[in-house]
Design a protein around this motif. Structure first.
Motif, PDB file in Angstrom:
ATOM      1  N   TYR A 157       0.821  -1.211   0.000  1.00 17.67           N
ATOM      2  CA  TYR A 157       0.000   0.000   0.000  1.00 17.67           C
ATOM      3  C   TYR A 157       0.859   1.267   0.000  1.00 17.67           C
ATOM      4  CZ  TYR A 157      -4.507  -2.331   0.537  1.00 17.67           C
ATOM      5  OH  TYR A 157      -5.635  -3.075   0.305  1.00 17.67           O
ATOM      6  N   LEU A 158       1.990   1.224   0.719  1.00 16.81           N
ATOM      7  CA  LEU A 158       2.887   2.383   0.694  1.00 16.81           C
ATOM      8  C   LEU A 158       3.439   2.602  -0.707  1.00 16.81           C
ATOM      9  CD1 LEU A 158       4.833   1.898   4.048  1.00 16.81           C
ATOM     10  CD2 LEU A 158       3.184   3.702   3.524  1.00 16.81           C
ATOM     11  N   GLY A 159       3.752   1.509  -1.414  1.00 17.69           N
ATOM     12  CA  GLY A 159       4.223   1.613  -2.789  1.00 17.69           C
ATOM     13  C   GLY A 159       3.170   2.151  -3.732  1.00 17.69           C
ATOM     14  N   MET A 160       1.895   2.023  -3.346  1.00 25.38           N
ATOM     15  CA  MET A 160       0.777   2.552  -4.149  1.00 25.38           C
ATOM     16  C   MET A 160       0.382   3.965  -3.700  1.00 25.38           C
ATOM     17  SD  MET A 160      -1.434  -0.941  -3.811  1.00 25.38           S
ATOM     18  CE  MET A 160      -2.989  -0.154  -4.232  1.00 25.38           C
ATOM     19  N   ASN A 161       1.131   4.527  -2.724  1.00 25.04           N
ATOM     20  CA  ASN A 161       0.799   5.837  -2.133  1.00 25.04           C
ATOM     21  C   ASN A 161      -0.529   5.825  -1.387  1.00 25.04           C
ATOM     22  OD1 ASN A 161       3.155   7.209  -3.031  1.00 25.04           O
ATOM     23  ND2 ASN A 161       2.249   7.394  -5.073  1.00 25.04           N
ATOM     24  N   GLU A 162      -0.922   4.661  -0.904  1.00 28.91           N
ATOM     25  CA  GLU A 162      -2.128   4.530  -0.066  1.00 28.91           C
ATOM     26  C   GLU A 162      -1.670   4.528   1.397  1.00 28.91           C
ATOM     27  OE1 GLU A 162      -5.230   4.464  -0.858  1.00 28.91           O
ATOM     28  OE2 GLU A 162      -5.349   4.014  -2.992  1.00 28.91           O
ATOM     29  N   GLU A 163      -1.186   5.679   1.858  1.00 28.19           N
ATOM     30  CA  GLU A 163      -0.534   5.734   3.164  1.00 28.19           C
ATOM     31  C   GLU A 163      -1.501   5.516   4.319  1.00 28.19           C
ATOM     32  OE1 GLU A 163       1.541   9.425   3.266  1.00 28.19           O
ATOM     33  OE2 GLU A 163       3.216   8.656   2.061  1.00 28.19           O
ATOM     34  N   ILE A 164      -2.703   6.037   4.210  1.00 25.97           N
ATOM     35  CA  ILE A 164      -3.665   5.893   5.318  1.00 25.97           C
ATOM     36  C   ILE A 164      -4.006   4.423   5.537  1.00 25.97           C
ATOM     37  CG2 ILE A 164      -6.004   6.436   6.069  1.00 25.97           C
ATOM     38  CD1 ILE A 164      -5.744   9.121   4.669  1.00 25.97           C
ATOM     39  N   LYS A 165      -4.250   3.704   4.444  1.00 30.10           N
ATOM     40  CA  LYS A 165      -4.523   2.268   4.567  1.00 30.10           C
ATOM     41  C   LYS A 165      -3.343   1.552   5.200  1.00 30.10           C
ATOM     42  CE  LYS A 165      -7.799   1.480   0.768  1.00 30.10           C
ATOM     43  NZ  LYS A 165      -8.017   0.756  -0.513  1.00 30.10           N
ATOM     44  N   ALA A 166      -2.128   1.900   4.749  1.00 28.74           N
ATOM     45  CA  ALA A 166      -0.928   1.245   5.263  1.00 28.74           C
ATOM     46  C   ALA A 166      -0.767   1.480   6.764  1.00 28.74           C
ATOM     47  CB  ALA A 166       0.299   1.737   4.507  1.00 28.74           C
TER      48      ALA A 166
END
Length: 681
Positions: free
Chosen positions: A253-262
């Motif tokens: 998720y961090l690699g997808m820029n989905e930081e909140i989910k991560a």
């Protein structure tokens, strides 16, 4: 010759089948993923009454080994590579045909060799050979799936591995369609909890469900094309059964820029299991990227407490201390890293072939791309050739990179001062050893028990000690030598533990110091050699500039100096050296380093120029896969900035030869098929 393939490498056997015998004899030596697949081919010529047979073999990866039928299709494709063009039409008029052969693929899960005998025309016979060489065991659906996945992992993990640059190794695209990718994901899901059986990267001591070659391959395949949503979907399914997967899921998720989910995933996972070091490391990296370096250090320290026998946890803490400019703590932590012996990749040991055939495809030979940089300038100074740092592998290479990062931040003299302030130096040890022996002659032996290595250290540095596996003077088989001349101050040896004996100094001047591990002592000598040569090189350049004279080195010397500068974190000097290297000779090493530099700078034209040369070079040596490869990764990185359409138009404007243009468009075609970011036209 007419009996050889036109554009596929092969080694002609002295005795038909000797390559299969040699492979069988070495099966027991394969440790982890195993060697590349072996394709043994039998070609025949003449009538049935006067038939002449020829045995040859080549290595390959990327061939789908999910069933006997897919392997048979590969053998059928080889028939088209026999030069059977009639002599009157300019060919060799060959009457040789591929009659069949045997395809060998190592099953890294079951530790057996899957073999498929193919007859053309005729049938297919598949069987299993175990590590003892016993054959004709029955196959099964489960074995086929494991064999398929083993072949896929080798194709992905070792796509750019220098250890796998062996002659006659043909690499084809392992995944070419979305259906094939779904098959890979399905097999990954089915075999995920067997992944620990495959082993792990050299920096990991104990393979787990989270850290192994299978998870590494999944992350590599999807991260290098910036499509981590596929990996996230897979880990999301699996994490329902195993919360430990939160570390991989968070990284995806961090690699997808989905930081909140991560962040939510990491928070929930650490509430459930605060001792999961993969999750702690994901959190540590996230905090570092946000500039919260002290928080990251605390998390890294918690990871060390969770997994004190793993190198990666100590390495992460060392890096945190370096970022925080706490250099003494960084050196002490680096000294505590547990070091592991590096095992070379599994490779074949084959008898000397009767003949080697390594053909060049016509469109590559006609392009002249590989020859345009001048003559092969391969001479080099012995001092450069004998630098020990390029021979470091595994944990030793990683530890050395941290040591070079330290010296790049504080300089050599300050690093030596820091070293002497935290480690017992040789002169100190000799002096206090003499004092201790004098005291023993005049006092009761029970009052002094010797010198001990347990010291008072800052409270935030773990004090677990792991014994070294290396010996003085050698790291990973690399001997160290020194030469005099214009050089930085040679480091005094720190006192190291001998036979892990327990020694103690009472009320001494260095009772708060650590004993330096042998391997770290040796890395300082390796660093000294690098700095000495680098200092001489830069002094020479400065002198020649002052005198308005041209500074000359051979192509190989520029290549070595470029790698040296890069190791020591002097990127501009490294770029200049690699560019000068290419003025003298063709160098795949220099091109690969420049490709990364140009791509990171967003320089489209230079990146494509280098990518064309590298891709041509790779195809010349039968590395035909468009992806996974580092060339594709850096082009996809540029695609995020400029878009794949601009890349395609720029390639058109370069007026490349038709064959070269076709293989270059393989990258953009992959991007279109799999929806890589920037591929929307």
């Amino acid at each position: 010759m007419s009996e050889l393939f036109k554009d596929i490498p092969e080694f002609v056997e002295t005795r038909i089948g000797e390559s299969l015998t040699a492979r069988t004899e070495t099966l027991a030596s394969f440790r982890e993923l195993g060697p590349p697949d072996l394709c043994h081919v039998i070609k025949s010529s003449g009538s049935k009454t006067a038939q002449k047979d020829l045995g040859s073999y080549h290595y390959c990866s990327g061939v789908e080994v999910s069933s006997p039928a897919t392997v048979a299709a590969y053998f059928n494709s080889l028939q088209f590579s026999v030069d059977d063009t009639p002599a009157w039409y300019g060919g060799k008029g060959s009457n040789w045909k591929v009659r069949g052969g045997t395809y060998c693929c190592f099953n890294a899960f079951a530790r057996v060799d899957m073999r498929i005998d193919v007859s053309i025309p005729g049938g297919v016979d598949a069987y299993v050979v175990d590590l003892r060489g016993d054959s004709r065991h029955e196959t099964s659906t489960e074995l086929w799936q494991e064999t398929y996945m083993s072949a896929m992992l080798r194709a992905i993990c070792y796509s750019d591995d220098a250890s796998y640059r062996l002659a006659g190794y043909r690499k084809v695209d392992p995944i070419t369609t979305t259906e094939a990718e779904l098959r890979f994901l399905k097999a990954s899901e089915d075999l995920f909890y067997k992944g620990w059986q495959l082993g792990s990267d050299p920096e990991i001591q104990v393979a787990t469900n989270i850290t192994n070659h299978l998870t590494a391959a999944i992350m590599k395949y999807f991260s290098e094309s910036f499509r981590l949503e596929k990996a996230a979907n897979l880990f999301e399914k699996l994490s329902a059964k195993d919360p430990e997967l939160a570390g991989l899921l968070a990284r995806s998720y961090l690699g997808m820029n989905e930081e909140i989910k991560a962040v939510k995933i990491m928070h929930a996972a650490l509430e459930q299991n605060p001792q999961s070091y993969p999750v702690l490391h994901a959190q540590c990296d996230f905090l570092s990227n946000k500039g919260r370096h002290e928080w990251a250090r605390q998390i890294a320290q918690q990871a060390v407490s969770s997994a004190p026998s793993e190198f990666v946890t100590w390495a992460k803490l060392t890096e945190c201390f370096i970022v925080l400019n706490r250099y003494e703590s960084a050196l002490l932590t680096l000294n505590s890293c547990p070091m592991f012996t590096f095992n070379e990749r599994d490779l074949h040991r084959m008898p000397t072939p009767a003949r080697s055939h390594l053909p060049i495809k016509k469109f590559i030979a006609d392009s002249n791309i590989l020859d345009e940089d001048g003559s092969a300038d391969n001479e080099a100074d012995v001092a450069l050739l004998r630098l020990p740092a390029p021979g470091l592998r595994g944990t030793f290479a990683r530890a050395y990179s941290m040591l070079t990062l330290l010296v790049s931040k504080i300089g050599w003299d300050e690093l030596l001062k820091t070293r002497s302030s935290v480690f017992v130096m040789e002169e100190e040890y000799r002096l206090h050893k003499t004092v201790a022996s004098v005291d023993l002659n005049g006092t009761d032996a029970s009052s002094t028990d010797g010198i001990h290595s347990t010291v008072n250290t800052p409270s935030d540095i773990p004090t677990i000690r792991i014994s070294s596996e290396s010996t003085r003077g050698q790291i990973n088989g690399v001997e160290h030598s020194s030469t005099s001349g214009h050089e930085p101050e040679r480091p005094e040896l720190a006192q190291v533990e001998e036979n892990n004996s327990s020694i103690r100094v009472e009320n001494s001047a260095f009772s708060n110091k650590r004993l330096c591990e042998r391997w770290l002592d040796n890395l300082f000598l390796v660093l000294y050699e690098d700095l000495r040569v680098y200092t001489i090189w830069r002094a020479e350049i400065s002198h020649f500039k002052t005198q308005h004279m041209s500074y000359r080195k051979t192509g190989t010397e520029w290549e070595i100096l470029g790698e040296l500068a890069l190791r020591l974190h002097h990127k501009e000097e490294a770029k200049d050296a690699f560019q000068r290297c290419l003025d003298s000779k063709f160098s795949a090493k220099a091109l690969m380093k420049l490709l990364e530099m140009y791509a990171n700078e967003g320089d489209l034209q230079r990146t494509l120029t280098v990518a064309v040369k590298l891709t041509t070079y790779h195809h010349r040596w039968y590395m035909e896969a468009s992806y996974p490869s580092m060339v594709a990764h850096h082009l996809f990185k540029l695609g995020q900035i400029h878009g794949h359409a601009k890349i395609q138009y720029t390639l058109l404007s370069m007026n490349l030869p038709p064959g070269i243009f076709e293989i270059m468009t393989g990258y953009t075609k992959y991007g279109q098929v799999f929806g890589v970011e920037g591929s929307e036209f």
